[in-house]
Design a protein around this motif. Structure first.
Motif, PDB file in Angstrom:
ATOM      1  N   LEU A  62      10.805   9.426  -1.545  1.00 55.56           N
ATOM      2  CA  LEU A  62       9.607   9.729  -0.749  1.00 55.56           C
ATOM      3  C   LEU A  62       9.483   8.820   0.479  1.00 55.56           C
ATOM      4  CD1 LEU A  62       6.731  10.697  -3.216  1.00 55.56           C
ATOM      5  CD2 LEU A  62       8.309  12.149  -1.950  1.00 55.56           C
ATOM      6  N   TYR A  63       9.952   7.595   0.368  1.00 56.66           N
ATOM      7  CA  TYR A  63       9.991   6.730   1.557  1.00 56.66           C
ATOM      8  C   TYR A  63      10.746   7.409   2.698  1.00 56.66           C
ATOM      9  CZ  TYR A  63       7.918   2.214   0.371  1.00 56.66           C
ATOM     10  OH  TYR A  63       7.034   1.208   0.106  1.00 56.66           O
ATOM     11  N   PHE A  64      11.865   8.026   2.350  1.00 52.65           N
ATOM     12  CA  PHE A  64      12.633   8.728   3.375  1.00 52.65           C
ATOM     13  C   PHE A  64      11.907  10.003   3.807  1.00 52.65           C
ATOM     14  CE2 PHE A  64      16.372   6.454   1.481  1.00 52.65           C
ATOM     15  CZ  PHE A  64      16.701   5.746   2.614  1.00 52.65           C
ATOM     16  N   ALA A  96       0.805  -1.231   0.000  1.00 46.39           N
ATOM     17  CA  ALA A  96       0.000   0.000   0.000  1.00 46.39           C
ATOM     18  C   ALA A  96       0.843   1.289   0.000  1.00 46.39           C
ATOM     19  CB  ALA A  96      -0.983  -0.015   1.161  1.00 46.39           C
ATOM     20  N   PRO A  97       1.795   1.434   0.917  1.00 42.77           N
ATOM     21  CA  PRO A  97       2.573   2.681   0.899  1.00 42.77           C
ATOM     22  C   PRO A  97       3.361   2.849  -0.396  1.00 42.77           C
ATOM     23  CG  PRO A  97       3.481   1.132   2.504  1.00 42.77           C
ATOM     24  CD  PRO A  97       2.179   0.568   2.055  1.00 42.77           C
ATOM     25  N   PHE A  98       3.852   1.755  -0.912  1.00 43.38           N
ATOM     26  CA  PHE A  98       4.611   1.849  -2.157  1.00 43.38           C
ATOM     27  C   PHE A  98       3.729   2.391  -3.270  1.00 43.38           C
ATOM     28  CE2 PHE A  98       6.335   0.484  -6.170  1.00 43.38           C
ATOM     29  CZ  PHE A  98       7.686   0.721  -6.033  1.00 43.38           C
ATOM     30  N   LYS A  99       2.531   1.813  -3.361  1.00 42.90           N
ATOM     31  CA  LYS A  99       1.601   2.213  -4.413  1.00 42.90           C
ATOM     32  C   LYS A  99       1.235   3.690  -4.280  1.00 42.90           C
ATOM     33  CE  LYS A  99      -2.678   0.415  -6.232  1.00 42.90           C
ATOM     34  NZ  LYS A  99      -3.702  -0.615  -6.057  1.00 42.90           N
ATOM     35  N   GLU A 116      11.251   4.489   8.054  1.00 38.15           N
ATOM     36  CA  GLU A 116      11.465   4.110   9.449  1.00 38.15           C
ATOM     37  C   GLU A 116      10.424   3.070   9.877  1.00 38.15           C
ATOM     38  OE1 GLU A 116      14.244   4.464  12.246  1.00 38.15           O
ATOM     39  OE2 GLU A 116      14.160   5.716  10.446  1.00 38.15           O
ATOM     40  N   GLU A 117       9.197   3.375   9.512  1.00 36.95           N
ATOM     41  CA  GLU A 117       8.060   2.512   9.845  1.00 36.95           C
ATOM     42  C   GLU A 117       8.256   1.095   9.295  1.00 36.95           C
ATOM     43  OE1 GLU A 117       3.804   3.292   8.277  1.00 36.95           O
ATOM     44  OE2 GLU A 117       4.460   5.130   9.290  1.00 36.95           O
ATOM     45  N   GLN A 118       8.603   1.047   8.011  1.00 36.15           N
ATOM     46  CA  GLN A 118       8.777  -0.256   7.361  1.00 36.15           C
ATOM     47  C   GLN A 118       9.937  -1.023   7.985  1.00 36.15           C
ATOM     48  OE1 GLN A 118       8.065  -0.706   3.233  1.00 36.15           O
ATOM     49  NE2 GLN A 118       9.874  -1.948   2.869  1.00 36.15           N
ATOM     50  N   LEU A 119      11.013  -0.289   8.306  1.00 36.75           N
ATOM     51  CA  LEU A 119      12.181  -0.939   8.888  1.00 36.75           C
ATOM     52  C   LEU A 119      11.824  -1.575  10.246  1.00 36.75           C
ATOM     53  CD1 LEU A 119      15.154  -1.561   8.746  1.00 36.75           C
ATOM     54  CD2 LEU A 119      15.642   0.665   9.725  1.00 36.75           C
ATOM     55  N   ILE A 120      11.097  -0.837  11.072  1.00 34.55           N
ATOM     56  CA  ILE A 120      10.707  -1.352  12.387  1.00 34.55           C
ATOM     57  C   ILE A 120       9.871  -2.621  12.241  1.00 34.55           C
ATOM     58  CG2 ILE A 120       9.262  -0.862  14.420  1.00 34.55           C
ATOM     59  CD1 ILE A 120      10.204   2.120  14.100  1.00 34.55           C
ATOM     60  N   ARG A 121       8.930  -2.562  11.340  1.00 36.10           N
ATOM     61  CA  ARG A 121       8.038  -3.687  11.108  1.00 36.10           C
ATOM     62  C   ARG A 121       8.817  -4.914  10.629  1.00 36.10           C
ATOM     63  NH1 ARG A 121       2.753  -4.895   7.532  1.00 36.10           N
ATOM     64  NH2 ARG A 121       3.786  -6.659   6.580  1.00 36.10           N
ATOM     65  N   PHE A 171      19.532  -1.833  -0.538  1.00 39.14           N
ATOM     66  CA  PHE A 171      18.189  -1.734   0.039  1.00 39.14           C
ATOM     67  C   PHE A 171      17.352  -2.994  -0.201  1.00 39.14           C
ATOM     68  CE2 PHE A 171      19.073   2.896  -0.677  1.00 39.14           C
ATOM     69  CZ  PHE A 171      19.128   3.227   0.671  1.00 39.14           C
ATOM     70  N   SER A 172      17.985  -4.017  -0.818  1.00 40.27           N
ATOM     71  CA  SER A 172      17.210  -5.197  -1.234  1.00 40.27           C
ATOM     72  C   SER A 172      16.511  -5.908  -0.094  1.00 40.27           C
ATOM     73  CB  SER A 172      18.116  -6.213  -1.930  1.00 40.27           C
ATOM     74  OG  SER A 172      18.645  -5.645  -3.087  1.00 40.27           O
ATOM     75  N   LYS A 173      17.168  -5.937   1.067  1.00 38.44           N
ATOM     76  CA  LYS A 173      16.590  -6.722   2.157  1.00 38.44           C
ATOM     77  C   LYS A 173      15.590  -5.915   2.977  1.00 38.44           C
ATOM     78  CE  LYS A 173      19.787  -9.906   1.349  1.00 38.44           C
ATOM     79  NZ  LYS A 173      19.640 -10.634   0.095  1.00 38.44           N
ATOM     80  N   ILE A 174      15.575  -4.601   2.773  1.00 39.59           N
ATOM     81  CA  ILE A 174      14.737  -3.804   3.660  1.00 39.59           C
ATOM     82  C   ILE A 174      13.765  -2.877   2.946  1.00 39.59           C
ATOM     83  CG2 ILE A 174      15.995  -3.788   5.847  1.00 39.59           C
ATOM     84  CD1 ILE A 174      17.763  -1.628   4.776  1.00 39.59           C
ATOM     85  N   PHE A 175      13.942  -2.673   1.646  1.00 34.60           N
ATOM     86  CA  PHE A 175      13.006  -1.791   0.944  1.00 34.60           C
ATOM     87  C   PHE A 175      12.076  -2.679   0.112  1.00 34.60           C
ATOM     88  CE2 PHE A 175      12.584   1.114  -2.972  1.00 34.60           C
ATOM     89  CZ  PHE A 175      11.426   1.702  -2.506  1.00 34.60           C
TER      90      PHE A 175
END
Lengths: 489, 489
Positions: free
Chosen positions: B358-360, B126-129, B366-371, B314-318
């Protein structure tokens, strides 16, 4: 020194090539000093017991490689030794890099004939957005998952169908997706070239290819390109001398010249490849942009014996900012090339592959291509009209049947790089020819591209350029333009 | 033959290293035949007039490089000559390639500990889209235009801020965007390595790096990696022998071992780099996934003298399917590396760069990384619990503080490749250790990754693997398991 030259009439090597080889060796060994006058054609022909034409052809080759130069009415001379260092080349290339990046975004108001990169306004955003969201709905996270190194299978199937329309038969297993044509070239260089290997290229050719081959420490042999294709006689002679790992070429609407190979030359080339077990890399980025009714078929469509690896970029016709191209690879090379792809970036962005697949499947592709071709054709015709109207008569150019580039030949002795400096001051950017040669000589050639300029800009830009060139020519007639020391190409 | 060995006590080269070098040369020159028994430690020490420890250390190095092997109670022998051909290596690597592609999409039902590539369900779509559409609205066609080779400036600015949080100071001009970490490695190899150059790597290390260095025809020297980081003594000794073009390493949650360098080792390494003018390439793909309260700072954060080039994927986290990474490059190398980037694929997909920016900027990052970290941590802890419960006691492993990988050491003589064959039959995929070494020896190591397996699968998979290993060990006690000819690593 030329007295030592002996031609072997029983040899299978052409006499003019023997002459060329021996004179070249003398020059390179320093046995003929710079600016030494060479014997007149008739005198040397008589001395060697050969036809005048043999000496003419031999001298032509030497001139082509800038080993000698001619002064009208004074004779032929050994060219000054080249002092181009690797560092200098890198610096030149570095400049060249940005040719494709000087988009309007960066230099507002400039008329940019230098870049062959299309401006974004050419590409309708709406269909892309629609299909992108369709992919996201359909595939969700899988659109972002790791992809096969070979590429997304449905896209490879779509491409297989697409290639079929161009009489290229390629099953999905022979197709490798890559991140743009530049990566395609890099991957093939990784696969085939090692230190000291030889590669043949057209002269002039695409600088991005030259730099990759140099980076693999390959020996680059340039084969002159004529308006109807590569110089077959020269190529054949070179093939007898040395076997290259491959020959890299662009048979349709070549970059930078816009030239296309005649059907006869394409057929001859395939035949030559068979005879000499020659691998050909065909880089096809512009054949879709054919404004004539003459067919622009790919060399690959004539390839029955797996001599051709085919590279097709989508940068000029899909979305330039999305790095996407494909290779068609004969089975015997497939695994090695796959390995090189893996080493380069593991795989190509899966999301973009999925969107492009829908472009084909939903027939948006055809629609976009027709629209783009119309736009480019209008520009192209404006360019031809403007060149005829505003360029001084002494400036020559061929009228290609398609593509994005026109190759101007200035009168001998005029350096295109200097013209570029001057035209930039008039707000017109051009690509000087030097970048398209392996050793980046001073040349009297200019590439003009229509990718990033509209009809009005073309007219205005050519007008300014024409005035500038006319002034140069006038200056020359006033004899303030010094061309005596430039090697002539 | 060993009688010819003479150690020079006045030399600055360690005695054990002199011994190692001379024996190695004798073996490589064929002067010591395979299976020749070497003198016992005490005897050789006495003959050479050195301490026993010198011989022990010399023999250890030789064993590490598989030039000799030991049989318990019988002595030390010259190992059989290696017959690994390039072709065979390529085939092995080819197998290795697909480790990261065996996603669930392909093999339904399989429990996949082999791949370190995260499954798509981990990444919220969703956020990516939302951000993607935002970019399309905002930039329209420019999102698809040609990009600067260096990368999209606003993204480089965002990355500069991001790096700052990790105490890495890098201004946007020092940042180069690349299409994934693999491309980063490839570009650096293109820039620094030519035929015959030497590069140092950790032993074991990431196979994608090994294959790139081999493709540049570089000489690869493996420096043993210990649980607290690279073997500094060994490294220092090797540096005295030969100056490498660079040292490639992963100081945090290394691939494949999961090991991290202690702060002391990091500092020692930077000091050593200063002393030896050593360039270090730091590949940091997993330091964000720190499950402990110990800091996992980058080597780059300690680098005051421009010794370190930093690669961050960023492959493992983005989004794993979007090829995106960045380099931080000391100024002196910048232009050369930019040129290599240009040669590789001209630029990285601009659309994805804009979305990541825009993610940054919108703090989705940050949100995605925590999750993600929470999810991985649960998996990781399940893995440790399962390993402790189901693995036979003889099997050793370190418990890393973060990352995605755990490195198992089987009892000596058990080939991980054979275990893989057997475990695949039980529906469990694992990565045998061989792929992570330059010459792909038979080793008793296994990499287990948690990137593509959930809690339940971890428990079930380790249970099956444990049963299999227990059975192997039982067989071994029945003496049907032959380990006598395997070089021990």
């Amino acid at each position: 020194m030329l007295k030592d030259i002996q031609l072997d009439k029983s040899s299978s090597i052409y006499l003019y090539l023997q002459l060329y080889n021996q004179v070249r060796d003398l020059i390179k060994a320093g046995k003929l000093s710079p600016n030494t006058k060479l014997p007149p054609i008739r005198k040397l022909a008589k001395q060697l017991g050969v036809n005048n034409v043999t000496v003419v052809k031999g001298y032509d080759l030497l001139e082509e490689e800038e080993l000698i130069y001619k002064k009208v009415g004074r004779g032929t001379f050994v060219a000054p030794a080249k002092k181009i260092k690797i560092e200098a080349e890198a610096a030149d290339l570095d400049q060249q890099i940005y040719i494709d990046e000087d988009t309007k975004l960066d230099r507002a108001g400039e008329i940019n004939f230098a870049t062959a990169a299309p401006t974004p306004d050419l590409f309708p955003i709406a269909p892309f957005k629609k299909l992108l969201n369709k992919v996201l709905e359909r595939d969700r996270g899988y659109a972002f998952g790791y992809q096969k190194s070979q590429g997304y299978l449905p896209l490879r199937e779509s491409i297989s169908n697409y290639a079929n329309r161009y009489n290229i038969s390629a099953n999905p297993e022979e197709i490798q997706i890559v991140s743009g044509a530049q990566q395609g070239i890099d991957i093939l260089a990784k696969t085939f070239l090692d230190y000291g290997d030889t590669v043949f290229v057209e002269r002039p050719t695409y600088p991005g290819a030259i730099s990759v081959f140099k980076s693999r420490q390959a020996n680059i042999v340039e084969i002159p390109l004529k308006e109807d294709g590569i110089d077959i006689t020269y190529l054949e002679a070179k093939l007898k001398e040395i076997k290259p790992k491959f020959l890299y070429l662009m048979p349709n609407f070549q970059n930078p010249t816009g030239y296309s190979y005649s059907q006869t030359k394409k057929e001859k080339l395939i035949k030559l490849a068979d005879q000499h077990d020659l691998l050909i890399i065909e880089d096809d980025c512009l054949s879709d942009l054919n404004y004539s009714d003459q067919e622009s078929n790919a060399l690959k469509s004539l390839d029955k014996a797996d001599r051709v690896i085919y590279i097709k970029s989508f940068s000029k016709i899909f979305m330039p900012g999305l790095r996407l191209a494909f290779l068609i690879i004969p089975d015997c090379y497939f695994n090695d090339i796959l390995l090189s792809k893996y080493m380069s970036d593991i795989f190509t962005d899966g999301l973009v592959q999925r969107v492009l697949d829908l472009y084909f499947k939903e027939e948006v592709w055809e629609e976009q291509l027709i629209r783009l071709k119309e736009t480019y054709q209008v520009r192209y015709e404006s360019m031809i009209v403007a060149l005829r109207e505003y360029l001084p008569n002494q400036i020559e150019f061929a009228k290609p049947n398609g593509g994005l580039n026109i190759w101007l030949e200035l009168p001998r002795g005029i350096s295109a790089s200097k013209i570029k400096d001057k035209s930039l001051k008039k707000g017109v950017n051009i690509a000087p020819g030097a970048a398209f040669y392996s050793n980046q000589p001073q040349v009297n050639k200019i590439r003009l591209s229509i990718a990033a300029v509209n009809k009005q800009e073309i007219k205005e830009g050519v007008k300014r350029l024409g005035a500038l060139l006319q002034q140069k020519l006038n200056d020359k007639e006033d004899d303030t333009w010094d061309n005596s020391v430039l090697p002539l190409v």
